[in-house]
Design a protein around this motif. Structure first.
Motif, short mmCIF file in Angstrom:
data_model
loop_
_atom_site.label_atom_id
_atom_site.label_comp_id
_atom_site.label_asym_id
_atom_site.label_seq_id
_atom_site.Cartn_x
_atom_site.Cartn_y
_atom_site.Cartn_z
N LYS A 1 25.00 -13.00 13.55
CA LYS A 1 25.64 -13.05 12.25
C LYS A 1 27.02 -13.65 12.42
CE LYS A 1 23.18 -9.52 9.82
NZ LYS A 1 23.21 -8.33 9.03
N SER B 1 25.00 -15.08 -2.98
CA SER B 1 23.83 -14.71 -2.17
C SER B 1 24.15 -13.44 -1.38
CB SER B 1 23.46 -15.82 -1.19
OG SER B 1 22.40 -15.38 -0.35
N LYS C 1 22.57 -12.47 1.11
CA LYS C 1 22.17 -12.67 2.50
C LYS C 1 23.38 -13.05 3.35
CE LYS C 1 17.59 -14.22 1.17
NZ LYS C 1 16.68 -15.35 1.14
N LYS D 1 17.03 -21.40 4.47
CA LYS D 1 17.08 -19.97 4.80
C LYS D 1 18.47 -19.39 4.55
CE LYS D 1 13.69 -20.13 8.54
NZ LYS D 1 13.49 -19.91 9.97
N GLY D 2 18.51 -18.07 4.45
CA GLY D 2 19.79 -17.38 4.35
C GLY D 2 20.55 -17.78 3.09
N PRO D 3 21.88 -17.70 3.16
CA PRO D 3 22.69 -18.00 1.98
C PRO D 3 22.99 -19.49 1.80
CG PRO D 3 24.13 -17.38 3.75
CD PRO D 3 22.72 -17.25 4.28
N TRP E 1 20.06 -20.97 12.42
CA TRP E 1 19.23 -20.66 11.26
C TRP E 1 17.78 -21.06 11.48
CZ3 TRP E 1 16.61 -24.78 9.55
CH2 TRP E 1 17.14 -26.05 9.82
#
Length: 193
Positions: A190, A172, A174, A103-105, A180
């Motif tokens: 964040k 990325s 993101k 997930k995410g970057p 996560w």
């Protein structure tokens, strides 16, 4: 018991070395990779590096053989939420596993680190790469800046910091968010970069 300790206080395994902090030695050094892997498995980190082979220093014990590392890497490999990206140095001198959340970057960051052969047991050669790797690994900003200053003798200049920010967004768009994984307790936040 060690897993419970890491889950209760993951920051030791997530923040990187504080300015002036002595590197881990003895048992702490032997448990460093395991602690980082446990922090990743619990969702407190999004990306870790584990040195699998260190061919340039025959005196260095191979971290992959430290306590719990192979067992925890097997757990990571079995997780559908995690990816393992290999990073090598030409000529077989070094091999690092970059274990990341999908997930995410985190996965794009791991793939980027592999593209330039990042190794857990080598110091990056420039302030740009030192900052970039520190950010991707989720270390505290003051610890990254302190590390760069200790390695180079000077704090990174604003142009380097801006270039790192731009590179992270290019790799990325993101933002990194922790924990996560959906099974982690607590609220998602964040990460300040």
């Amino acid at each position: 018991q060690f897993e419970v300790q890491v889950q209760a206080q993951p920051r030791l395994w997530c923040d990187g070395y504080a300015p002036g902090q002595a590197p881990f030695v003895g048992l702490e050094y032997q448990l460093q990779s395991a602690g980082e892997l446990l922090a990743l498995l619990s969702g407190a980190r999004g990306l870790v590096m584990v040195q699998l082979h260190c061919g340039w220093d025959k005196e260095l014990a191979q971290p992959v053989f430290n306590p719990f590392v192979t067992t925890l890497m097997a757990r990571a490999a079995a997780s559908p939420d995690l990816a393992i990206t290999m990073s090598s140095i030409k000529g077989g001198m070094g091999l690092t596993a970059l274990i990341s959340a999908r997930k995410g970057p985190w996965l794009p960051w791991a793939e980027n680190m592999a593209s330039f052969g990042a190794q857990a047991a080598l110091v990056a050669g420039s302030p740009f790469y030192q900052m970039l790797i520190g950010r991707m690994l989720g270390y505290k900003e003051k610890n990254i800046l302190g590390y760069v200053q200790a390695q180079t003798g000077a704090a990174p200049n604003p142009a380097v910091i801006a270039a790192v920010e731009a590179e992270l967004r290019t790799i990325s768009p993101k933002a990194p968010t922790l924990p996560w994984n959906a099974s982690s307790r607590g609220s998602r936040k964040k990460i300040k970069q």
